[in-house]
Design a protein around this motif. Structure first.
Motif, PDB file in Angstrom:
ATOM      1  N   SER A  30      -9.472  -3.811 -33.270  1.00  0.00           N
ATOM      2  CA  SER A  30     -10.770  -3.332 -33.734  1.00  0.00           C
ATOM      3  C   SER A  30     -11.893  -3.949 -32.911  1.00  0.00           C
ATOM      4  N   TYR A  31     -12.866  -3.105 -32.552  1.00  0.00           N
ATOM      5  CA  TYR A  31     -14.032  -3.547 -31.793  1.00  0.00           C
ATOM      6  C   TYR A  31     -15.182  -3.990 -32.694  1.00  0.00           C
ATOM      7  N   ASN A  32     -15.069  -3.754 -33.994  1.00  0.00           N
ATOM      8  CA  ASN A  32     -16.229  -3.980 -34.858  1.00  0.00           C
ATOM      9  C   ASN A  32     -15.774  -4.242 -36.293  1.00  0.00           C
ATOM     10  N   VAL A 205     -25.264  -0.157 -30.616  1.00  0.00           N
ATOM     11  CA  VAL A 205     -24.221   0.653 -31.238  1.00  0.00           C
ATOM     12  C   VAL A 205     -23.374  -0.187 -32.190  1.00  0.00           C
ATOM     13  N   VAL A 206     -23.278  -1.489 -31.917  1.00  0.00           N
ATOM     14  CA  VAL A 206     -22.475  -2.381 -32.761  1.00  0.00           C
ATOM     15  C   VAL A 206     -23.130  -2.606 -34.121  1.00  0.00           C
ATOM     16  N   ASN A 208     -23.917  -0.578 -36.341  1.00  0.00           N
ATOM     17  CA  ASN A 208     -23.312   0.290 -37.350  1.00  0.00           C
ATOM     18  C   ASN A 208     -21.813   0.048 -37.378  1.00  0.00           C
ATOM     19  N   ARG A 210     -19.531   1.637 -38.581  1.00  0.00           N
ATOM     20  CA  ARG A 210     -18.700   2.831 -38.376  1.00  0.00           C
ATOM     21  C   ARG A 210     -18.378   3.052 -36.900  1.00  0.00           C
ATOM     22  N   ASN A 211     -19.151   2.436 -36.031  1.00  0.00           N
ATOM     23  CA  ASN A 211     -18.875   2.526 -34.603  1.00  0.00           C
ATOM     24  C   ASN A 211     -17.798   1.516 -34.240  1.00  0.00           C
ATOM     25  N   ASN A 212     -16.680   2.006 -33.739  1.00  0.00           N
ATOM     26  CA  ASN A 212     -15.547   1.114 -33.477  1.00  0.00           C
ATOM     27  C   ASN A 212     -14.774   1.609 -32.257  1.00  0.00           C
ATOM     28  N   ASP A 213     -15.399   1.435 -31.093  1.00  0.00           N
ATOM     29  CA  ASP A 213     -14.741   1.800 -29.845  1.00  0.00           C
ATOM     30  C   ASP A 213     -15.275   0.896 -28.741  1.00  0.00           C
ATOM     31  N   THR A 215     -17.459   1.099 -26.555  1.00  0.00           N
ATOM     32  CA  THR A 215     -18.892   0.993 -26.307  1.00  0.00           C
ATOM     33  C   THR A 215     -19.499  -0.219 -27.020  1.00  0.00           C
ATOM     34  N   CYS A 216     -18.835  -0.697 -28.061  1.00  0.00           N
ATOM     35  CA  CYS A 216     -19.342  -1.872 -28.793  1.00  0.00           C
ATOM     36  C   CYS A 216     -19.378  -3.126 -27.906  1.00  0.00           C
TER      37      CYS A 216
END
Length: 221
Positions: A30-32, A205-206, A208, A210-213, A215-216
């Motif tokens: 997980s990124y986030n 972007v991090v 939120n 819900r953002n988990n890719d 780009t975080c």
């Protein structure tokens, strides 16, 4: 405080690093990772290490409402040994929360800027944490909280608090040693020295969960 972190390593690397002899059920990088989510943790059951999931946000065994967990994602190590919510856990319910970086938001003239913080060697590490079991009727929850401390010289320019990252040689002590009192645990935590850290700026972007890719974690130059 610590409100977000990452765990991107593959399962084999985690098992080798933390001496886990069996498959980790339902593991996903997980990124986030955010409060309220299930987080990968290690406890010692008296004979061996066990890896599994705890919900991030402590719900003490005596709590009447599980929503208290959203207010208890962190515990101050300086006072946890005397606070009613944590002191009964300090002597006996320790766990490791596995991570490879965490996020913190630095206050600037232009607003809060998210930073990704890692060990300088970019290796996996473990946060010092407490856990508890909550039961009511037919519902059972296993939850946790991350212990924090005053920021060290590296972190203080980013935030005034930071999570306690255990040096590798202190991990076994944290989860296996039978401390005689909550105060002894408090004293132990005051001796923990954080390994060298590095950081870089990432995008909003991090912000939120819900953002988990990827780009975080992309650097912002």
């Amino acid at each position: 405080m610590c409100g977000r972190y990452t765990l991107l390593a593959d399962e084999l690397k985690i098992k080798e690093r933390f001496q886990i002899p069996y498959a980790i059920d339902s593991y996903q990088p997980s990124y986030n990772i955010a409060p309220g989510q299930n987080v990968l943790a290690i406890i010692f059951d008296g004979e061996k290490r066990r890896a599994g999931y705890l919900r991030w946000g402590l719900v003490p065994s005596w709590a009447k409402d599980v929503k208290i967990g959203y207010k208890m994602m962190n515990a101050r190590s300086e006072t946890a040994h005397i606070k009613p919510s944590f002191k009964h856990l300090m002597g006996r319910k320790h766990c490791l929360i596995i991570a490879d970086s965490f996020y913190e938001w630095q206050r600037t003239e232009k607003g809060k800027v998210p930073k990704r913080i890692q060990l300088k060697n970019r290796e996996l590490f473990a946060f010092a944490a407490l856990w508890d079991k909550w039961e009511q009727e037919d519902e059972t929850l296993f939850t946790c909280t991350l212990l924090t401390k005053d920021a060290n010289n590296f972190m203080k320019d980013i935030h005034h608090r930071m999570p306690i990252i255990l040096p590798k040689d202190k991990e076994d002590i944290w989860i296996e040693q039978p401390f005689s009192s909550a105060f002894d645990v408090h004293q132990f935590l005051q001796t923990v020295e954080t390994e060298e850290l590095s950081s870089y700026t990432v995008s909003n972007v991090v912000n939120n969960a819900r953002n988990n890719d990827a780009t975080c974690i992309e650097p912002i130059v």
